[in-house]
Design an enzyme around this catalytic site. Structure first.
Site, PDB file in Angstrom:
ATOM      1  N   LYS A 114      -3.517   0.693  10.917  1.00 27.09           N
ATOM      2  CA  LYS A 114      -3.428   2.097  10.502  1.00 27.09           C
ATOM      3  C   LYS A 114      -4.734   2.873  10.664  1.00 27.09           C
ATOM      4  O   LYS A 114      -4.721   4.090  10.775  1.00 27.09           O
ATOM      5  CB  LYS A 114      -2.959   2.196   9.049  1.00 27.09           C
ATOM      6  CG  LYS A 114      -1.499   1.787   8.831  1.00 27.09           C
ATOM      7  CD  LYS A 114      -0.603   2.945   9.040  1.00 27.09           C
ATOM      8  CE  LYS A 114       0.828   2.798   8.536  1.00 27.09           C
ATOM      9  NZ  LYS A 114       1.408   1.504   8.319  1.00 27.09           N
TER      10      LYS A 114
ATOM     11  N   SER B 213       0.830  -6.654  12.896  1.00 27.56           N
ATOM     12  CA  SER B 213       0.334  -5.313  12.555  1.00 27.56           C
ATOM     13  C   SER B 213      -0.618  -5.251  11.367  1.00 27.56           C
ATOM     14  O   SER B 213      -1.380  -4.299  11.234  1.00 27.56           O
ATOM     15  CB  SER B 213       1.518  -4.380  12.329  1.00 27.56           C
ATOM     16  OG  SER B 213       2.429  -4.959  11.409  1.00 27.56           O
TER      17      SER B 213
HETATM   18  C1  LIG Z   1       2.670   1.014   8.488  1.00 25.33           C
HETATM   19  C2  LIG Z   1       2.868  -0.375   8.924  1.00 25.33           C
HETATM   20  C3  LIG Z   1       3.873  -0.725   9.852  1.00 25.33           C
HETATM   21  C4  LIG Z   1       4.879   0.267  10.397  1.00 25.33           C
HETATM   22  O1  LIG Z   1       4.302   1.332  11.125  1.00 25.33           O
HETATM   23  P1  LIG Z   1       5.123   2.656  11.402  1.00 25.33           P
HETATM   24  O2  LIG Z   1       4.203   3.512  12.175  1.00 25.33           O
HETATM   25  O3  LIG Z   1       5.516   3.251  10.080  1.00 25.33           O
HETATM   26  O4  LIG Z   1       6.335   2.254  12.183  1.00 25.33           O
HETATM   27  C5  LIG Z   1       3.943  -2.043  10.263  1.00 25.33           C
HETATM   28  N1  LIG Z   1       3.106  -2.995   9.771  1.00 25.33           N
HETATM   29  C6  LIG Z   1       2.144  -2.689   8.890  1.00 25.33           C
HETATM   30  C7  LIG Z   1       1.264  -3.785   8.408  1.00 25.33           C
HETATM   31  C8  LIG Z   1       1.984  -1.378   8.428  1.00 25.33           C
HETATM   32  O5  LIG Z   1       1.015  -1.105   7.526  1.00 25.33           O
END
Ligand SMILES: *Cc1c(COP(=O)(O)O)cnc(C)c1O
Length: 318
Positions: free
Chosen positions: A51, A302
């Site tokens: 993020k 992510s």
């Molecule tokens: C926010 C987030 C997502 C999803 O991202 P989007 O842009 O809302 O689709 C996935 N994994 C993690 C760890 C996140 O913090």
């Protein structure tokens, strides 16, 4: 819609702020899934999740004369921390609106980056309203967690890095919440190499993008039920959904059991601590949900901001 050019500009803008994460071939996950698997570990990113890429891209393009009031966001999770961190680096005040029942650990993390925490309501709609109201009152820039062109372009820098590290990648797997991450990555990939496949992965218990794609229009869920707290979004974004419709090849669904198994396997075999949201791509691979064999597949991990009590429980169960 954002373009490849926006993502290239984002890459230059955030370069100093982010970790340029690697793309690591994993013999173990390749063997377990029948593909050549490459992991993109954004759990090792600054603030523990991708993020920061989008938050920094938004914050760093602000005009300091207009953004004197700083930045505000209604997210209590990874995005709130990323905005607080990016604002502290750029010297802007930051406000994060969190639910009245926000976890003390998250509140402490946000405060640790120097942001002011405002407690308000319990639903995300209430928080968004409050943040927009405070933004007007205090002259602050509002930074949405996914439905924002700067945020989407910033997340897309992951796509550029994957193409740079593995030019002959066949497919990319991306977790999907509101769709900011996948819309950025899909734009970077498809506008550079249209033949590379892009798959989104959602928990079956929070499948608004899957249903929206099938229905051909944004579809709202009545409730969501998943351990993956970063993916508990009840409807796709207005800006992200058209990009997903245009560029994403399919949305794959994984069960709660598959997510838990992937988290523990990533830790045990990959030595990577992912949060549940970050483990869904590997869950899709391990569960045989990816419709490919012997292909080069990049899986985005992510984030890694998992509550240690939860991690301990999952390890115990395994
Ligand atoms: C926010 C987030 C997502 C999803 O991202 P989007 O842009 O809302 O689709 C996935 N994994 C993690 C760890 C996140 O913090």
């Amino acid at each position: 819609m954002i373009s490849l050019q926006d993502i290239r500009e984002a890459e230059g803008r955030v370069a100093e702020v982010i970790n340029r994460t690697c793309l690591d071939h994993s013999a173990t996950f390749s063997r377990l899934s029948g593909n050549q698997v490459y992991l993109k570990p954004e759990n090792l990113q600054k603030t523990g999740a991708f993020k920061i890429r989008g938050a920094a891209n938004h914050v760093l393009q602000l005009d300091p004369r207009k953004a004197r009031g700083g930045v505000i966001t209604p997210s209590s999770g990874n995005h709130g921390q990323a905005v607080a961190y990016a604002a502290s680096l750029a010297g802007y005040p930051a406000v994060v609106v969190v639910p009245e029942d926000a976890s003390p650990a998250k509140v402490a993390a946000i405060k640790g980056y120097g942001a002011e925490v405002v407690f308000y309501g319990t639903t995300s709609l209430e928080r968004i309203e409050k943040a927009r109201e405070l933004a007007r009152e205090r002259g602050m820039a509002f930074v949405h967690a996914f439905d924002d062109p700067w945020v989407m372009a910033g997340q897309g820098t992951i796509g550029l890095e994957i193409l740079e590290d593995l030019p002959d990648v066949d497919a990319v797997l991306v977790p999907v919440g509101g769709g900011g991450l996948i819309s950025g990555i899909a734009t970077a990939i498809k506008e550079s190499r249209p033949k590379v496949l892009v798959f989104g992965v959602e928990p079956a218990g929070s499948n608004s993008m899957y249903l929206s794609c099938r229905a051909g229009k944004a579809t709202e869920l009545k409730g969501v039920n998943t351990i993956a707290d970063g993916l508990r979004t009840s409807r796709p974004g207005e800006l992200t959904f058209p990009v997903v419709q245009k560029y994403v090849d399919d949305i794959l669904l994984v069960s709660e059991e598959e997510i838990k198994t992937a988290l523990v396997t990533l830790l045990e075999r990959g030595k990577l601590l992912a949060e549940p949201s970050g483990a869904v791509t590997v869950a899709a691979l391990l569960a045989g949900k990816v419709p490919l064999r012997e292909k080069k597949v990049a899986a985005v991990i992510s984030g890694g901001n998992v509550d240690l009590k939860l991690a301990a429980e999952l390890i115990g169960e395994a």
